[in-house]
Every structure is written in C-alpha cells, then in structure tokens.
Design a protein around this motif. Structure first.
Motif, short mmCIF file in Angstrom:
data_model
loop_
_atom_site.label_atom_id
_atom_site.label_comp_id
_atom_site.label_asym_id
_atom_site.label_seq_id
_atom_site.Cartn_x
_atom_site.Cartn_y
_atom_site.Cartn_z
N ALA A 24 -33.98 15.75 -22.80
CA ALA A 24 -33.45 16.35 -21.57
C ALA A 24 -32.96 17.78 -21.80
O ALA A 24 -32.37 18.10 -22.83
N ALA A 25 -33.23 18.61 -20.80
CA ALA A 25 -32.70 19.97 -20.75
C ALA A 25 -32.15 20.23 -19.36
O ALA A 25 -32.74 19.79 -18.36
N LEU A 26 -31.04 20.91 -19.30
CA LEU A 26 -30.41 21.31 -18.05
C LEU A 26 -30.45 22.83 -17.98
O LEU A 26 -29.95 23.51 -18.88
N VAL A 27 -31.06 23.38 -16.93
CA VAL A 27 -31.22 24.82 -16.78
C VAL A 27 -30.38 25.29 -15.61
O VAL A 27 -30.57 24.83 -14.47
N LEU A 28 -29.46 26.20 -15.87
CA LEU A 28 -28.47 26.64 -14.88
C LEU A 28 -28.69 28.10 -14.50
O LEU A 28 -28.67 28.98 -15.35
N HIS A 29 -28.87 28.33 -13.22
CA HIS A 29 -29.15 29.67 -12.73
C HIS A 29 -27.89 30.50 -12.59
O HIS A 29 -26.76 29.99 -12.59
N GLY A 30 -28.09 31.80 -12.42
CA GLY A 30 -27.00 32.72 -12.14
C GLY A 30 -26.93 33.05 -10.67
O GLY A 30 -27.46 32.33 -9.81
N GLY A 31 -26.28 34.17 -10.35
CA GLY A 31 -26.09 34.55 -8.97
C GLY A 31 -27.38 34.80 -8.22
O GLY A 31 -27.41 34.70 -6.99
N ALA A 32 -28.46 35.11 -8.95
CA ALA A 32 -29.75 35.37 -8.31
C ALA A 32 -30.40 34.13 -7.76
O ALA A 32 -31.41 34.22 -7.05
N GLY A 33 -29.85 32.95 -8.04
CA GLY A 33 -30.35 31.71 -7.45
C GLY A 33 -31.34 30.98 -8.32
O GLY A 33 -31.80 31.48 -9.35
N PRO A 34 -31.69 29.75 -7.91
CA PRO A 34 -32.53 28.89 -8.75
C PRO A 34 -33.91 29.45 -9.03
O PRO A 34 -34.47 29.17 -10.10
N ALA A 35 -34.47 30.24 -8.12
CA ALA A 35 -35.81 30.78 -8.37
C ALA A 35 -35.83 31.69 -9.59
O ALA A 35 -36.88 31.83 -10.24
N SER A 36 -34.69 32.27 -9.93
CA SER A 36 -34.65 33.21 -11.06
C SER A 36 -34.84 32.53 -12.40
O SER A 36 -35.13 33.20 -13.39
N VAL A 37 -34.66 31.20 -12.48
CA VAL A 37 -34.85 30.50 -13.75
C VAL A 37 -36.06 29.56 -13.71
O VAL A 37 -36.25 28.74 -14.61
N ASN A 38 -36.91 29.72 -12.70
CA ASN A 38 -38.10 28.88 -12.62
C ASN A 38 -38.99 29.02 -13.85
O ASN A 38 -39.57 28.04 -14.33
N GLY A 39 -39.11 30.24 -14.37
CA GLY A 39 -39.96 30.46 -15.53
C GLY A 39 -39.44 29.73 -16.76
O GLY A 39 -40.22 29.19 -17.55
N ILE A 40 -38.12 29.74 -16.94
CA ILE A 40 -37.52 29.02 -18.07
C ILE A 40 -37.79 27.53 -17.93
O ILE A 40 -38.20 26.85 -18.88
N ALA A 41 -37.55 26.99 -16.74
CA ALA A 41 -37.76 25.56 -16.51
C ALA A 41 -39.21 25.18 -16.74
O ALA A 41 -39.51 24.15 -17.38
N GLU A 42 -40.14 26.00 -16.27
CA GLU A 42 -41.55 25.69 -16.43
C GLU A 42 -41.94 25.71 -17.91
O GLU A 42 -42.67 24.85 -18.39
N HIS A 43 -41.42 26.69 -18.65
CA HIS A 43 -41.74 26.79 -20.07
C HIS A 43 -41.22 25.57 -20.82
O HIS A 43 -41.95 24.96 -21.62
N LEU A 44 -39.99 25.18 -20.59
CA LEU A 44 -39.41 24.04 -21.30
C LEU A 44 -40.05 22.72 -20.89
O LEU A 44 -40.08 21.77 -21.68
#
Length: 261
Positions: A24-44
């Motif tokens: 399991a991995a938990l990916v937490l976004h910043g003020g820019a919102g969840p779309a800003s970490v989509n690339g990290i989530a997809e890679h993991l």
C-alpha cells in the motif's frame, strides 16, 4: 493493468481514488489539488496499491466543521490506514501533503507507516527563509515562485472558465482554513521527528521559491533516517516539471529501502 474506483469511507468524509495492486501507498496532494499528484499515483500503481484521497474541502468535497488543522487531516488518514488494517504503508506527500505525511509519522505509534517521501513539504518555518505568502500572490506570482519555467505553467485568469475558477477559489479558502494560522507550519513539528526512523526521502526542486531547499535540508536533519535529493530545473512541484528525474529518485530510494530491510 490498473483499475480505479472512487469511494467514500464509512464515517469519514473521504473521497479516494485507488489504483494498482501490491504493497500500500498513500499519496497526498498539496494546495494544487489531487490532479497535481496523478502522475505520482500512476507511476507507483505499477507496483503498489495506491490510495489517493482528496483532502476534505478540495474540489467540492465536504469538510466536516471539526476538521480544521493539518493534524486533523493526519489523524484522519492514520485512522483510514488503521481501519483498513494496513501497516508499513509508504506515504508520499507534496507541499502540504508532505506536511500531513510528516505529522502522520510523528503521530504513528502503531507501525502504520513504513516509509516517507516528502516533496517540497511545508510544515516548518525559518525566520531567515520565510515561506512565501502564497495567498498574497497573483497568478503570475504563483507561477514565478512555484516553477523553474513559469511561462510553461502560467495561466491567464481571464482564460480560465468561471466554473474552474470558482473551484480554485474554494480550494484556496480551504487551504487557508487548514494552513493559514500559523501560516504553513507547526512550530513544534521538527522537534517531534527525531524518533521517526522509517526510511525517508526528501525531494526538493532547486528553484522552489515557496519553500526553498533549505527547508528540505532541515527536514532531512530532523528525521532519524532521511536524506535529501535536489532536482534541477524544477520548482515547488518537481514531479510536474521533471517527472522522469523525480520518479527515478523515488524508484532508487524504494529499491534501496527494500534491499536494506
């Protein structure tokens, strides 16, 4: 192959995107919102089961009135992991998401977390390098402080559809609620991290003018088992400006941590 589902956790106002399978991995976004970490989530998600929540209040999601601080969010996500029976979870956080991750680690007495990756995290403060007052910046100022190449990411507010602009304004109001006072930091956080010994990677954009690389060095020194990697030609969101370099460092860190365990 990955699959994605959106769900609301029982008794918790959480909207979560899930993808991939494995640890399991938990990916937490910043003020820019969840779309800003989509690339990290997809890679993991190629090797892990990734949970990417939308923080309550972002993108129109409900925020309970009792949820007002970063510590509240950290407790909520810790409860999420605990309720799902998850342990040794990798937590990755960008900007205030990194602050939430650090707070989760400071709170963790149950072995919920197995590793941390903080990307240009807020959460601490130095008078010599004060965090830029994000709320005082106009759109151009945000781009110039956040990116190595601001022209690539700057959007003229006049070109943004009204509905999207309204969402952004609501997100900023939520960010101010969680991180506005004291501004973008917890005065006690650094001193609480010395006992956190899980493998921790600090990733920092060399050109970040929101929280400079000096903050990354301070975080790295505060943890019991951490190191800092600087990413060139990147600012506050290196995973957007330099995704290949960012993901290569993440992969190397995870490989090293796995070999050491």
């Amino acid at each position: 192959m990955t699959s994605q589902t959106h769900s609301s956790e029982p008794n918790q106002p959480l909207t979560i995107t899930e993808s991939g399978s494995g640890p399991a991995a938990l990916v937490l976004h910043g003020g820019a919102g969840p779309a800003s970490v989509n690339g990290i989530a997809e890679h993991l998600s190629h090797t892990m089961h990734v949970l990417t929540p939308t923080h309550p209040g972002w993108d129109g999601t409900p925020r309970p009135p009792e949820s007002t601080t970063i510590a509240d969010l950290a407790t909520m996500y810790s409860d999420l992991l605990r309720n799902r029976g998850l342990h040794e979870v990798l937590v990755v956080g960008s900007s205030i998401g990194g602050w939430i991750a650090a707070e989760m680690a400071a709170q963790d007495s149950d072995g919920l977390l197995g590793g941390l990756i903080l990307i240009d995290a807020t959460g601490v403060w130095f008078d010599d390098h004060p965090i830029t007052d994000f709320f005082a910046l106009d759109a151009r100022g945000i781009a110039e402080h956040s990116y190595h190449d601001p022209d690539r990411f700057h959007q003229d507010p006049a070109t943004i559809p009204p509905s999207q602009s309204a969402v952004r304004q609501a997100n900023m109001a939520t960010l101010r609620q969680y991180a506005g006072d004291p501004y973008m930091h917890d005065p006690q956080l650094l001193t609480r991290l010395a006992d956190v010994s899980i493998p921790t990677l600090l990733l920092w954009g060399a050109s970040d003018k929101i929280v400079t690389p000096a903050y990354g060095a301070a975080y790295a020194a505060a943890f019991g088992n951490a190191h800092l990697e600087i990413i060139g030609k990147a600012g506050h969101l290196p995973h957007l400006e330099q995704p290949d370099a960012t993901f290569a460092r993440i992969d190397a860190h995870l490989s090293k941590a796995a070999n050491a365990s």
